[in-house]
Design an enzyme around this catalytic site. Sequence first.
Site, short mmCIF file in Angstrom:
data_model
loop_
_atom_site.label_atom_id
_atom_site.label_comp_id
_atom_site.label_asym_id
_atom_site.label_seq_id
_atom_site.Cartn_x
_atom_site.Cartn_y
_atom_site.Cartn_z
CG ASP A 13 -2.23 -0.63 1.00
OD1 ASP A 13 -2.59 -0.84 -0.17
OD2 ASP A 13 -2.92 -0.95 1.99
NE ARG B 110 -4.59 -1.78 -4.82
CZ ARG B 110 -4.41 -2.07 -3.54
NH1 ARG B 110 -4.09 -1.11 -2.68
NH2 ARG B 110 -4.52 -3.31 -3.11
#
Length: 237
Positions: A79, A130
């Site tokens: 992340d 991502r």
Amino acid sequence: LDLLGEHEDDPDRAEAATETYVQLVRRLAREREAGTLQHVNISIKLSMMGQQIDEDLCLEHLLRLLAVAEDEDVYVRLDMEGSDTTASTLRLFERAWEQYPGRVGPVLQAMLKRTAHDVERVCEMGASVRLCKGAYKEPRAIAYQNMDQIRERFTAYMKRLLGGGATYPGIDGIPPSAFEFQMLYGMRPQTQQALADDGYNTLVYVPYGTEWLPYFTRRLTERKENVWFVLKNFFRR
């Protein structure tokens, strides 16, 4: 799945967070073997694993997790948090990639002005990415503030990622099997289902754990659009 928590400054708690991730990987692998899951991957926050204590300590924890993920065939997404950890996160990603290429990949935020450079780098590496717009409130000097401009950058980066060797993101003309949509749990569930029904790979990002209040508060307060979205959907129900 994403275990909630961030910015851990206690080495013992960073070690405990790493062990929790390790056990999560093993549990998900067992569920897949039992037939209850098909595709298994997790998202992790490096700041929970000692990133801001010492990068070498964090790398040690990350490599330990990736060794288990490699054995269990589970993908690990790093992340992206606030801009104060962006450079460190990408350094740790590249160091981990040297030992586990294809097993780990970063998140890039379209709102950050540095992302144009980072997109070129991940294209060069061929890493899975991502791509998101970005949920953190960042200063004007390093981040675009206008949402139309952020959307424009998102689209440009998506096209570059698709054409530059990095795996995933998607656009017209690319087979549905070549990319996936990733959406936060609870955000536009009808859209998630519609995408899946149309044959697109659709991943639902599910945060969980006891440290939910800081995450929830940040999501609501850092962008006024999030408050409006929650209120609109609350009354719609």
